[in-house]
Design an enzyme around this catalytic site. Structure first.
Site, PDB file in Angstrom:
ATOM      1  N   LYS A  78       0.849  -1.199   0.000  1.00  0.00           N
ATOM      2  CA  LYS A  78       0.000   0.000   0.000  1.00  0.00           C
ATOM      3  C   LYS A  78       0.882   1.245   0.000  1.00  0.00           C
ATOM      4  O   LYS A  78       1.882   1.290   0.725  1.00  0.00           O
ATOM      5  CB  LYS A  78      -0.891  -0.045   1.243  1.00  0.00           C
ATOM      6  N   SER A 153      -9.734   1.484   2.988  1.00  0.00           N
ATOM      7  CA  SER A 153      -8.873   2.274   2.126  1.00  0.00           C
ATOM      8  C   SER A 153      -7.853   1.421   1.361  1.00  0.00           C
ATOM      9  O   SER A 153      -7.350   1.847   0.328  1.00  0.00           O
ATOM     10  CB  SER A 153      -8.110   3.324   2.949  1.00  0.00           C
ATOM     11  N   SER A 177      -9.847  -0.981   7.151  1.00  0.00           N
ATOM     12  CA  SER A 177      -9.320  -0.877   5.792  1.00  0.00           C
ATOM     13  C   SER A 177      -8.690  -2.114   5.168  1.00  0.00           C
ATOM     14  O   SER A 177      -8.320  -2.082   3.993  1.00  0.00           O
ATOM     15  CB  SER A 177      -8.318   0.275   5.706  1.00  0.00           C
TER      16      SER A 177
HETATM   17  N1  GLN Z   1     -13.311   3.611   6.556  1.00  0.00           N
HETATM   18  C1  GLN Z   1     -12.472   3.985   7.644  1.00  0.00           C
HETATM   19  C2  GLN Z   1     -12.141   5.455   7.585  1.00  0.00           C
HETATM   20  O1  GLN Z   1     -12.403   6.053   6.585  1.00  0.00           O
HETATM   21  C3  GLN Z   1     -11.295   3.106   7.685  1.00  0.00           C
HETATM   22  C4  GLN Z   1      -9.984   3.711   7.344  1.00  0.00           C
HETATM   23  C5  GLN Z   1      -8.806   2.824   7.586  1.00  0.00           C
HETATM   24  O2  GLN Z   1      -8.903   1.735   8.186  1.00  0.00           O
HETATM   25  N2  GLN Z   1      -7.657   3.268   7.158  1.00  0.00           N
HETATM   26  O3  GLN Z   1     -11.642   6.009   8.507  1.00  0.00           O
END
Ligand code: GLN
Length: 494
Positions: A78, A153, A177
């Site tokens: 990532k 994400s 995420s």
């Molecule tokens: N959907 C969550 C957010 O937008 C998860 C983000 C993450 O785990 N990086 O904060």
């Protein structure tokens, strides 16, 4: 079977038996990325030359009979994880030209194992999101239906593994995420306990819940990677000196008879799509038939998890993003002609600044932390967080693990929620509490559902939540379930 369709165990065996070389394996991935990434859009950077070089080195080590299950195995990373000498953008304009001068600890550990890195994959900018639509560059597509998101994400990680563009990917899970993209793409996604894998070298989002996480095709694959990157790191004081279990060995024992599985009533309510509910309930019955005992439990503060997460996260985000003021990151070679050029490029890209979601979080967080509001928002949220943690503590007095759906819906269409942040946040409904409590959780494939707005069947994921540092139990149950069902063998059509 094509080389790029293997799982880690199969690829490792093929390399050992010299059925193919690491260079051949790597090249098969690189050519598949070339062929498919115009429509999947997983990669921000493909490091082709470096990958082939790493594969050559891996081949030499294999010749010398070195053993590591990750030796010569191609992966993706990532773009929020620092990789020395390789562009690391966090999918943001602000870091468009940022080339780290050091590796994250987990990257150094992977390099030592001899894994091959194919490149850096897309995500929501600074990992804020659940669909990759908040990437400042482009949206990744779900290989099961290109009109849908792969989740987020870590969406580029999921689309890359599901589209056979790499064997596994390292992402991050701060509030879901890795688990949610795994569920959306029929993959296995593990968020370990907070502190199990070093955060050193991550571009921080919410420092109190950030977890480097693993996404792959099978439970054992995830277990192999975890074994190699977990454990104490002097550079991250939230890692602890606790033995890293021999997960692969542990998975060999398939007896789950003594285990008690909690089924929390709050995770099976009406917000949940009926067919997903049925699929997860059926999966739980299967686990019961394999020997475990199912125990109804309650996690009473569940409904406060999303609001609590969306106070704490923006607060930490507003403080973590303050360093990206355009002065320190993005150019280095001070005073040289090159520096001047870079500064020029950087100033221009910085002109575009943060995307809307990052701005939203910075403003919300700054507001919630400001004098007069701190007690009403941040402090209150921390108190509720303590109650959420206690819910799990009480539940784990009675059970060994907890099972819930991973997501309330299957992968949604690109554009469906992007105009409505609250709708997007509600997609995290089964994910936030686990993150706030710092517990380990794995999402495993457990069925398919045809969404009301589409023709193609989409994957469903089930979340197994464990006690702190007890990754081995959730991986074991996930593995037994995987072996007794056929979901992970289903692949998207090209
Ligand atoms: N959907 C969550 C957010 O937008 C998860 C983000 C993450 O785990 N990086 O904060």
């Amino acid at each position: 079977m094509k080389l790029n369709e293997l799982n880690i165990t199969q690829a490792c065996e093929g390399l050992r038996k010299k059925e193919f070389s690491a260079v051949e394996l790597t090249k098969s991935y690189l050519s598949h990325i070339k062929k498919t990434d115009h429509k999947i859009k997983s990669f921000i950077t493909v490091t082709e030359d470096e990958a082939v070089k790493q594969a050559r080195q891996a081949d030499k080590r294999i010749q010398n009979n070195e053993m590591s299950e990750l030796l010569g195995i191609p992966c993706s990373i990532k773009d929020i994880i620092n990789t020395k000498g390789v562009l690391t953008t966090a999918a943001s304009n602000i870091l468009k030209n940022y080339v780290p001068v050091y590796d994250a600890t987990l990257i150094s550990r992977l390099k030592k194992e001899g894994t091959v890195m194919l490149g850096k994959v897309n995500c929501d900018a600074f990992a804020h999101g659940a669909s990759t639509e908040n990437s400042d560059y482009f949206t990744s597509h779900n290989p099961w239906d290109l009109e849908r998101v792969p989740g987020g994400s870590s969406g580029g990680s999921a689309s890359a593994v599901a589209a056979n563009q790499c064997l596994y990917s390292i992402g991050t899970d701060t509030g879901g995420s890795i688990r949610q993209p795994a569920a959306f793409c029929n993959l296995v996604g593990l968020k370990p306990t907070y502190g199990r894998i070093s955060r050193y070298g991550l571009i921080s989002m919410t420092s109190s819940t950030d977890c480097p996480s693993i996404i792959a095709k099978r439970v054992v694959d995830v277990a192999i990677v975890l074994e190699k990157i977990a454990g104490l790191d002097q550079k991250d004081s939230t890692t602890i000196n606790k033995k890293v279990d021999d997960y692969q060995e542990y998975l060999k024992d398939e007896n789950i008879k003594d285990l008690k599985v909690g089924m929390p009533s709050e995770y099976f309510l009406n917000e949940l799509n009926v067919e997903i509910k049925e699929a997860v309930e059926k999966a739980i019955k299967k686990i019961e038939s394999l020997g475990a005992t199912i125990v109804p439990i309650s996690l009473p503060h569940t409904k406060y998890a999303v609001p609590t997460y969306y106070i704490i996260t923006p607060c930490e985000v507003s403080s973590n993003l303050a360093r990206f003021d355009g002065i320190r990151y993005g150019y280095s070679a001070n005073g040289t002609e090159e520096a001047k050029n870079l500064l020029d490029v950087y100033t221009k890209s910085r002109g575009k600044g943060f995307g809307n979601e990052a701005k939203r979080r910075i403003m919300l967080g700054t507001y919630a932390l400001s004098s007069g509001y701190y007690e009403a928002y941040y402090l209150k949220a921390q108190k509720v967080r303590a109650l959420i943690i206690k819910d799990f503590k009480d539940a784990f007095e009675k059970v060994d693990l907890i099972i819930s759906p991973t997501t309330p819906n299957v992968a949604f269409k690109i554009g469906q929620h992007s105009g409505n942040p609250l709708e997007m946040y509600m997609e995290d409904i089964f994910l936030s509490a686990v993150s706030l409590a710092g517990l380990p959780a794995v999402s495993v494939p457990c069925g398919f559902v045809k969404p009301s707005d589409g023709e193609k069947e989409m994957p469903v994921g089930m979340q197994l939540i464990g006690k702190s540092f007890d990754e081995k139990t959730i991986l074991k149950v996930a593995n037994v379930y995987e072996k007794n069902t056929d979901w992970t063998n289903q692949k998207p059509k090209d």
